[in-house]
Write an enzyme that holds these catalytic residues in place. Structure first.
Site, mmCIF file in Angstrom:
data_model
loop_
_atom_site.group_PDB
_atom_site.id
_atom_site.type_symbol
_atom_site.label_atom_id
_atom_site.label_comp_id
_atom_site.label_asym_id
_atom_site.label_seq_id
_atom_site.Cartn_x
_atom_site.Cartn_y
_atom_site.Cartn_z
ATOM 1 N N ASP A 17 -48.570 -70.893 31.843
ATOM 2 C CA ASP A 17 -47.649 -72.020 31.990
ATOM 3 C C ASP A 17 -46.960 -72.346 30.675
ATOM 4 O OD1 ASP A 17 -50.262 -72.836 31.069
ATOM 5 O OD2 ASP A 17 -49.524 -74.893 31.148
ATOM 6 N N GLU A 18 -45.853 -73.031 30.763
ATOM 7 C CA GLU A 18 -45.156 -73.607 29.616
ATOM 8 C C GLU A 18 -45.004 -72.606 28.466
ATOM 9 O OE1 GLU A 18 -46.171 -78.319 30.120
ATOM 10 O OE2 GLU A 18 -47.493 -77.132 28.833
ATOM 11 N N THR A 19 -44.542 -71.415 28.792
ATOM 12 C CA THR A 19 -44.304 -70.411 27.761
ATOM 13 C C THR A 19 -42.942 -70.669 27.136
ATOM 14 O OG1 THR A 19 -45.657 -68.796 28.935
ATOM 15 C CG2 THR A 19 -44.117 -67.958 27.302
#
Length: 803
Positions: free
Chosen positions: A496-498
């Site tokens: 997530d949230e890369t």
């Protein structure tokens, strides 16, 4: 002054005339006041930061003595990074993550305050957005914690923990924010009308209950001692007979329980069903007798989970073991353990000791060779908020969970949220020269910033050493599980949230040039395909957050991949969930506005927790959630600004791929087990009921559904009061006691506690003593009100003002 124009501060590199006793004296005596001045208009805010939103804050520092030396720095955590500042006496810069550094321009004069005003991104609507444990540092000296900002021991609410926060806070994000004010009248409307608990009050509710009248007296049960101990039943050879048998046709985790004068009979579909039947028996037993009853029960969902973040702040093995006991009693069966993130690595991995020797600690070491930077208000010296699980500790957790039919799903977040691993492996390389597991590409000049404002927290998917590291960790995890006799079934990658990393990575440019990926946008799918293949080769199923998996072609992944869908419903969560289920993912609902227990329980600045997904997630909202009718939730819920939203009405073609629900407790603002329990209970009990039992009212429409929902919520609240509060009090679990609600009726006030089993006390203005409230009592506003448990623990008092 704009931070982009701020020159490099040289104070950390200058010789200091300060002595250690002088620095310690400054830290002990420095008065600190932090205040939010205003939510600012667009003109004051940087257009490219905080989505164009910002707020103005002021920090005031005062010493009660002269200090002419200016060779010191103050380090502090700010959740929202500073965009610009104004001050004649101080300067501030953002270092990384939430960590900021303040340096002086002038000396301290006795009693003369130094001020600095700044604009920070987004907004601050909660005292919980502040962080404790500021500290002073000077070259060659040990850092010193500012006494005025030290976390107050035992404090649960942020304003109690951090009394240096002064003044009122803005209530609205923006001018069109319709979030209600959480006053006593608002609380009254959110609490259920008190009703008596039914004689057979279960949580989770059972599918079918046939009460036959009468009770069976007993002092204990003729039952296997191990099973009795696990479920809280008193074992006695001459107690009531308990006959159990396995009937696979009943289905997984299902059971049938019959109690009459001849004894207890329990048929179960499997061992888990037997265990849950005994948990139900434990709830029915009042210490002396049982009701005569027949129960048939089975779970709504096969996946009933809780995500626990141990990475941001480490809560310890004892807390996890206690949590497993409570999960089992609530018939929850999945524990997603988040064991690594940017702020810490919390699990020992044999042959990679730096992961815990370096990355399980936070302290003032700017080189990060010995510990990580003290993010999230950790302070200059590693404390109980840091630490890790040894292999033996983790295996004890695995065994305790297995005994209670709970699957542990470990997660060491990647490729984003990987700063702890990156720094630990860099320390390993610098100490040994061994680059096998090095996670830094020195020639990579990419500039990026993660959602949490890190510029160095993402694994490079183009380095062979990245996959050497992931393979080493996966193999070690599998071996640890095997040694414990608990095979590793599933591993959660994260994904997530890369952030926008890798744009200027030579290794990635070479990978693109070689034709292995088309462009940088394909690097995350490339990474996920490789690590899911690594797991698949080890016989381990993969799980990940939906935003990463959305970017990967389903056919490029193994047969079984779990997707935790965490897009809010008002931002298209139904569409994402149904699309992923239709594509063949095993979907677990993790909608933030309905499952994130780190969010506040009320739109009240004194309630702890981040609120990016919703200003409040209280028991009533959680109970109202209809997971089988996602579109219908738009008729009762609103977006984070409390505006109506349109449902997606996206078709669900493969409902069998909706596997269940998972609650989340992220720990950025959870600094102690007491703070964790405050957030978890009683919300976890309501989530457990939602995951196990489908309430009849969910199938209704219109007024009938609303009436059924209200009645069901009132009865569930009565059940919690009757059985669970006493259990939690006995175990000293500090569940949340919300402020009392009040509504004026004619010349009197009606009061409600957050749960009907709590005592209400009132204190008129000007009086010193609390007195018990009774319906019909004459009261004149203003007066204070609070709720108490049977053990005398009091909730936060609230003022009831004239209406």
């Amino acid at each position: 002054m704009k931070l982009t124009a701020l020159p490099l501060l040289l104070a950390p590199f200058m010789a200091s005339a300060l002595t250690q006793p002088q620095l310690d004296k400054m830290a002990a005596g420095l008065e600190v006041q932090y205040q939010v001045l205003a939510q600012s208009g667009a003109k004051a805010c940087a257009k490219d930061l905080g989505d164009g939103h910002c707020f103005k804050a002021r920090l005031t520092l005062t010493l009660p003595f002269d200090q002419p030396d200016t060779h010191w720095q103050l380090y502090l955590g700010l959740v929202n990074p500073v965009q610009s500042f104004t001050s004649d006496s101080l300067a501030i810069r953002h270092l990384n993550g939430d960590l900021h550094q303040i340096t002086p321009k002038v000396p301290f004069e006795k009693g003369h305050p130094l001020h600095i005003d700044w604009y920070a991104s987004f907004w601050q609507l909660s005292y919980g957005d502040s962080l404790p444990n500021f500290y002073l540092a000077a070259p060659g000296l040990k850092p010193a914690l500012l006494a005025a900002t030290r976390s107050v021991p035992g404090a649960v609410l942020p304003h109690q923990e951090m009394p240096f926060i002064k003044g009122e806070l803005p209530h609205k994000r923006t001018l069109d924010d319709d979030t209600p004010v959480a006053d006593a009248n608002w609380y009254y409307g959110r609490y259920p009308e008190p009703v008596p608990a039914s004689e057979i009050a279960l949580l989770p509710n059972a599918a079918k209950v046939v009460a036959k009248g009468g009770r069976v007296k007993t002092h204990g049960f003729a039952l296997d001692a191990k099973l009795a101990a696990l479920t809280g039943l008193p074992a006695s050879p001459d107690g009531l007979a308990v006959a159990t048998r396995i009937e696979p046709d009943l289905g997984s985790e299902a059971y049938q329980l019959n109690i009459d004068n001849s004894g207890v009979t329990l048929a179960a579909g499997d061992e888990a069903g037997r265990f849950y039947g005994l948990e139900t028996l434990s709830q029915l037993f009042d210490g002396a007798s049982l009701p005569v009853v027949h129960i048939e029960d089975a779970p709504r969902y096969g996946f009933r989970g809780l995500h626990l973040d141990l990475a941001r702040n480490f809560l310890g093995k004892a807390f996890v073991l206690q949590l497993i006991e409570e999960m089992a009693a609530l018939k929850l069966n999945k524990l997603h353990l988040h064991l690594a993130d940017d702020e810490g690595w919390r699990l020992a991995i044999p042959d990679l000791p730096e992961l815990t020797a370096v990355a399980s600690k936070r302290c003032h070491d700017l080189s990060e060779r010995h510990c990580l930077l003290p993010m999230l208000g950790a302070g200059p010296v590693s404390t109980s908020r840091d630490g890790y699980l040894s292999v033996a500790d983790y295996q004890d957790i695995l065994k305790a969970a297995k005994a209670r039919h709970i699957e542990v799903i470990p997660s060491l977040d990647m490729p984003g949220h990987s700063r702890a691993a990156i720094k630990a492996m860099e320390a390993r390389f610098q100490a040994t020269g061994d680059s096998q597991y090095r996670l830094v590409e020195p020639a990579d000049s990419t500039r990026y910033q993660s959602v949490q404002y890190y510029n160095d927290n993402t694994l490079n998917p183009c380095l062979a050493s990245t996959y050497a590291f992931t393979g080493k960790v996966f193999s070690a995890l599998k071996a640890i599980h095997q040694q414990a006799g608990v095979p590793l079934k599933r591993y959660h990658i994260g994904a997530d949230e890369t952030a926008g990393a890798w744009a200027d990575s030579p290794a990635c440019r070479q990978l693109i040039k070689a034709g292995k990926v088309a462009n940088t946008g394909q690097l995350l799918p490339y990474f996920l395909e490789k690590v899911t293949a690594q797991l698949d080769n080890l016989g381990i199923e993969a799980a990940a957050w939906s935003d990463g998996l959305e970017k990967v072609a389903r056919e490029h992944l193994p047969a079984h991949v779990q997707a935790n869908v965490w897009t809010p419903l008002y931002w298209g969560g139904e569409k994402v969930a149904h699309q992923m289920a239709n594509a063949g993912f095993d979907v677990v609902y993790s909608f933030p506005e309905l499952t994130y227990f780190d969010f506040p329980a009320a739109p009240d600045p004194q309630e702890p927790g981040y609120y990016w997904g919703t200003r409040y997630l209280d028991a009533a909202k959680l109970y109202a959630f209809m997971p089988d009718k996602l579109a219908a939730n738009a008729s009762q819920f609103k977006d984070r600004q409390q505006h109506p939203y349109q449902a997606d009405h996206w078709p669900l073609e493969k409902p069998q791929n909706i596997k269940g629900i998972q609650a989340q407790l992220w720990s950025e603002t959870v600094r102690s087990p007491a703070q964790a329990w405050y957030r978890l209970l009683p919300r976890l009990a309501i989530m457990a009921d939602k995951a196990w039992h489908k309430a009849p009212w969910e199938a209704l429409e219109g007024d009938a559904r609303q009436q059924g929902e209200a009645a069901g919520y009132a009865q569930l609240s009565a059940t919690i009061s009757r059985h669970w509060l006493a259990r939690w009090d006995k175990k000293a679990l500090p569940y949340r006691i919300g402020p009392v609600g009040a509504e004026k009726r004619g010349n009197t006030y009606r009061l409600r506690a957050t749960l009907p089993g709590l005592t209400i006390q009132v204190k008129p203005k000007g009086q010193d003593n609390w007195q018990s409230w009774q319906p019909g009592m004459a009261l004149s506003a203003p007066f204070a009100a609070r709720a108490l448990t049977n053990t005398g623990r009091a909730g936060r008092a609230i003022w009831v003002n004239p209406q």
